[in-house]
Design a protein around this motif. Structure first.
Motif, PDB file in Angstrom:
ATOM      1  N   ARG A   1       0.832  -1.212   0.000  1.00  0.00           N
ATOM      2  CA  ARG A   1       0.000   0.000   0.000  1.00  0.00           C
ATOM      3  C   ARG A   1       0.863   1.257   0.000  1.00  0.00           C
ATOM      4  N   SER A   2       0.761   2.055  -1.059  1.00  0.00           N
ATOM      5  CA  SER A   2       1.630   3.234  -1.157  1.00  0.00           C
ATOM      6  C   SER A   2       1.336   4.239  -0.039  1.00  0.00           C
ATOM      7  N   GLY A   3       0.099   4.266   0.442  1.00  0.00           N
ATOM      8  CA  GLY A   3      -0.282   5.205   1.506  1.00  0.00           C
ATOM      9  C   GLY A   3       0.369   4.900   2.839  1.00  0.00           C
ATOM     10  N   ASN A   4       1.100   3.787   2.904  1.00  0.00           N
ATOM     11  CA  ASN A   4       1.824   3.495   4.163  1.00  0.00           C
ATOM     12  C   ASN A   4       3.237   4.063   4.150  1.00  0.00           C
ATOM     13  N   PHE A   5       3.683   4.489   2.978  1.00  0.00           N
ATOM     14  CA  PHE A   5       5.006   5.128   2.835  1.00  0.00           C
ATOM     15  C   PHE A   5       6.134   4.293   3.446  1.00  0.00           C
ATOM     16  N   LEU A   6       6.079   2.988   3.265  1.00  0.00           N
ATOM     17  CA  LEU A   6       7.116   2.133   3.844  1.00  0.00           C
ATOM     18  C   LEU A   6       8.283   1.969   2.880  1.00  0.00           C
ATOM     19  N   ALA A   7       9.497   2.191   3.401  1.00  0.00           N
ATOM     20  CA  ALA A   7      10.687   2.035   2.547  1.00  0.00           C
ATOM     21  C   ALA A   7      10.883   0.578   2.157  1.00  0.00           C
TER      22      ALA A   7
ATOM     23  N   ASP B   1       6.934  11.736   5.649  1.00  0.00           N
ATOM     24  CA  ASP B   1       7.777  12.059   6.808  1.00  0.00           C
ATOM     25  C   ASP B   1       7.660  11.005   7.895  1.00  0.00           C
ATOM     26  N   ARG B   2       6.452  10.608   8.192  1.00  0.00           N
ATOM     27  CA  ARG B   2       6.263   9.637   9.261  1.00  0.00           C
ATOM     28  C   ARG B   2       4.895   8.975   9.130  1.00  0.00           C
TER      29      ARG B   2
ATOM     30  N   ALA C   1      -1.918   3.787  10.357  1.00  0.00           N
ATOM     31  CA  ALA C   1      -1.738   4.651   9.184  1.00  0.00           C
ATOM     32  C   ALA C   1      -3.066   4.946   8.487  1.00  0.00           C
ATOM     33  N   GLN C   2      -3.993   5.523   9.239  1.00  0.00           N
ATOM     34  CA  GLN C   2      -5.307   5.900   8.714  1.00  0.00           C
ATOM     35  C   GLN C   2      -5.383   7.421   8.569  1.00  0.00           C
ATOM     36  N   THR C   3      -6.198   7.855   7.601  1.00  0.00           N
ATOM     37  CA  THR C   3      -6.303   9.298   7.338  1.00  0.00           C
ATOM     38  C   THR C   3      -7.646   9.865   7.825  1.00  0.00           C
ATOM     39  N   LEU C   4      -7.542  10.978   8.551  1.00  0.00           N
ATOM     40  CA  LEU C   4      -8.703  11.748   8.999  1.00  0.00           C
ATOM     41  C   LEU C   4      -9.747  10.943   9.761  1.00  0.00           C
ATOM     42  N   ARG C   5      -9.283  10.080  10.626  1.00  0.00           N
ATOM     43  CA  ARG C   5     -10.226   9.346  11.495  1.00  0.00           C
ATOM     44  C   ARG C   5     -10.324  10.145  12.798  1.00  0.00           C
TER      45      ARG C   5
END
Ligand code: BGC
Length: 512
Positions: A68-74, A230-231, A236-240
């Motif tokens: 999942r790209s929204g997790n921004f994991l390297a 950044d972090r 890793a949820q958005t606007l909850r």
């Protein structure tokens, strides 16, 4: 305010410089966190080296979360870490050789209790379900610190939760259908307090200084509101926003209950200073600066954001003043008051704010009417003066409370980046020590060696010592900042050649 040399106030930078002023009792150390440094052992296998029972381990190793790209994991594997679990003796030799007397580390809840503690509360019964390998590891580590005369500062929770408390992968997929839900679980406060009391009793003879939580809003914001490159933090949820408010409340309650448990359980004075337990919290204070100070919207946005990011939480845990409506109006709560012996202050950056008339977080806090547009939180640009401002804020708002700088540091980069950062921040620390009414007890550089920088993996390297993630032996090599920090420690201040190489800005204005 103590006196400031008048030439300094007139803008002569060299007159503001101090050296050799930090008192004998002031502790210099380095800071680490278990999950970030332990994994990647050269010889030991995945368990016991990697902590497979931690939610972060699941988060960074699952094919679901990695995709999942929204997790921004390297995507770096846990094996790329520096392997402190196996190499701690030689690492502590390095700490000792530098003349450091403090070492900040975290105990991992999931190493102590890989299985659930629900329904168990008696200490002996808890010991029966605790991991013998986990307890043995910490016993060996504390013995190694004691043998070298290094004092531990122990963080009880540096972000990670056991998998029996948080299904990070499931909650990343769907926060509504996962279980257990981590900081949203109704029993998390009880369970984390139980864990805190257990380890305080087990290791109280070796440890006096405890920090309950590390940077609680770094669990909340990148976890439930705004994960970013950044972090991120699981889930890793958005606007909850509804869930974020519950998490906020649980983090505040957890701190207070953990303090109660640690104070009751740690009855042994390990360092002979007459106090068995010295318990605080680690918090990153960031100044918020309006992009255009003459623009009222920028100013209001910066002021409100400063409150929401810094004061709101600190007022609750340091003063017992709780702002339930998140509207700037707090009320004293006895069950939260008097629950901090010190503030662990992390300082990395300030934030520049451009106010907008619409808001992305309208239902999180009424104070965010003017929505923040934040610039430069990535740490690319540093703001050394912000350390002075953070100390000024803390000493004025929480007078008399001892402060330990529990993290300050930066990643390796061009143009002496780390050495410059150290020298400039030391200048401002010394200016604060000299001019503010401050009870500053110590400074811990983040970090001893390169380590697993959360979602960035090994992509950002903060170490005094370099560790090549691809080198199976995990050999440590000193960076230039290592020698510079050692000299700061030896001089208990900023050596003059470093101050000359990295001068503080000429227009040094010490007005907080
Ligand atoms: C955290 C550390 C982290 C450091 C550098 C702090 O927010 O406590 O775990 O590695 O910053 O980003």
């Amino acid at each position: 305010m103590r006196s400031v040399p008048w030439l300094c106030l007139l803008g002569l930078a060299s007159a503001c410089r101090d050296s050799g002023e930090l008192p004998e009792g002031f502790v210099f150390g380095t800071s680490t966190a278990g999950f970030q440094v332990e994994m990647g052992c050269p010889k030991l296998g995945t368990p016991p080296c990697a902590d497979t029972r931690s939610d972060w381990y699941a988060f960074i190793t699952s094919t679901v979360t990695l995709a999942r790209s929204g997790n921004f994991l390297a995507g770096d594997p846990p094996e790329s870490g520096p392997g402190f679990y196996e190499l701690y003796e030689e690492d502590l030799d390095r700490v000792k050789a530098m003349g450091l007397t403090g070492f900040r580390m975290s105990i991992e809840w999931s190493r102590v209790f890989p299985e659930s503690t629900v329904g168990t509360s008696d200490h002996e019964a808890l010991r029966a379900i605790a991991s013998p390998e986990g307890l043995d590891y910490y016993r060996r580590l504390f013995a190694a610190l004691e043998a070298r005369g290094i004092t531990p500062l122990v963080t009880l929770n540096h972000y990670t939760l056991p998998v029996w408390m948080h299904d990070a992968v499931g909650c990343n997929r769907s926060l509504d259908r996962c279980s257990p839900r981590g900081w949203l679980e109704p029993n998390i406060v009880e369970e984390i307090a139980k864990y805190a009391g257990f380890v305080a009793r087990e290791f109280g003879a070796s440890v006096d200084t405890w920090a309950t939580l590390n940077e609680p809003l770094a669990v909340l914001i990148p976890g439930y509101l705004l994960p970013s490159r950044d972090r991120t933090n699981p889930p890793a949820q958005t606007l909850r926003t509804r869930e974020a408010k519950m998490v906020l409340s649980n983090l505040i309650e957890a701190h207070a209950r953990m303090v109660d448990e640690v104070r009751a359980a740690d009855t042994v004075d390990a360092d002979g200073d007459g106090k068995a337990a010295f318990v605080g919290i680690v918090y990153p204070i960031a100044p918020f600066r309006p992009l255009d100070p003459s623009n009222p919207i920028d100013r209001i946005a910066a002021k409100n954001l400063f409150y929401v990011y810094n004061e709101l939480f600190l007022n609750a845990v340091l003063l017992g003043v709780l702002d339930e409506a998140l509207d700037g109006q707090g009320a004293r709560r006895e069950h939260l008051a008097d629950r901090a012996d010190f503030l662990g202050l992390n300082y990395y950056f300030s934030v520049t704010v451009k106010g907008e008339e619409s808001s992305v977080l309208p239902d999180f806090s009424p104070l965010l009417t003017f929505d923040p547009f934040m610039i430069d939180t990535s740490g690319e640009r540093t703001d050394p003066r912000g350390l002075f401002d953070a100390l000024a804020f803390a000493s004025q708002n929480y007078p008399g409370l001892p402060i330990i700088i529990t993290e300050n540091g930066t990643f390796d980069g061009p143009e002496d980046r780390q050495e410059r950062f150290l020298a400039e921040h030391m200048s401002w620390l010394l200016a604060a020590q000299r001019t503010l009414d401050l009870d500053l007890r110590g400074f811990y550089w983040w970090s001893l060696m390169d380590n697993y920088e959360w979602n960035h993996g090994m992509g950002l390297r903060f170490g005094l010592f370099r560790v090549d993630p691809d080198d199976r032996t995990k050999t440590r090599t000193a960076r230039p900042v290592q020698a510079s920090y050692q000299r700061v420690v030896e001089e208990r201040g900023l050596p003059s050649d470093l101050a000359d190489r990295f001068p503080v800005p000429a227009a040094l204005d010490l007005t907080p």
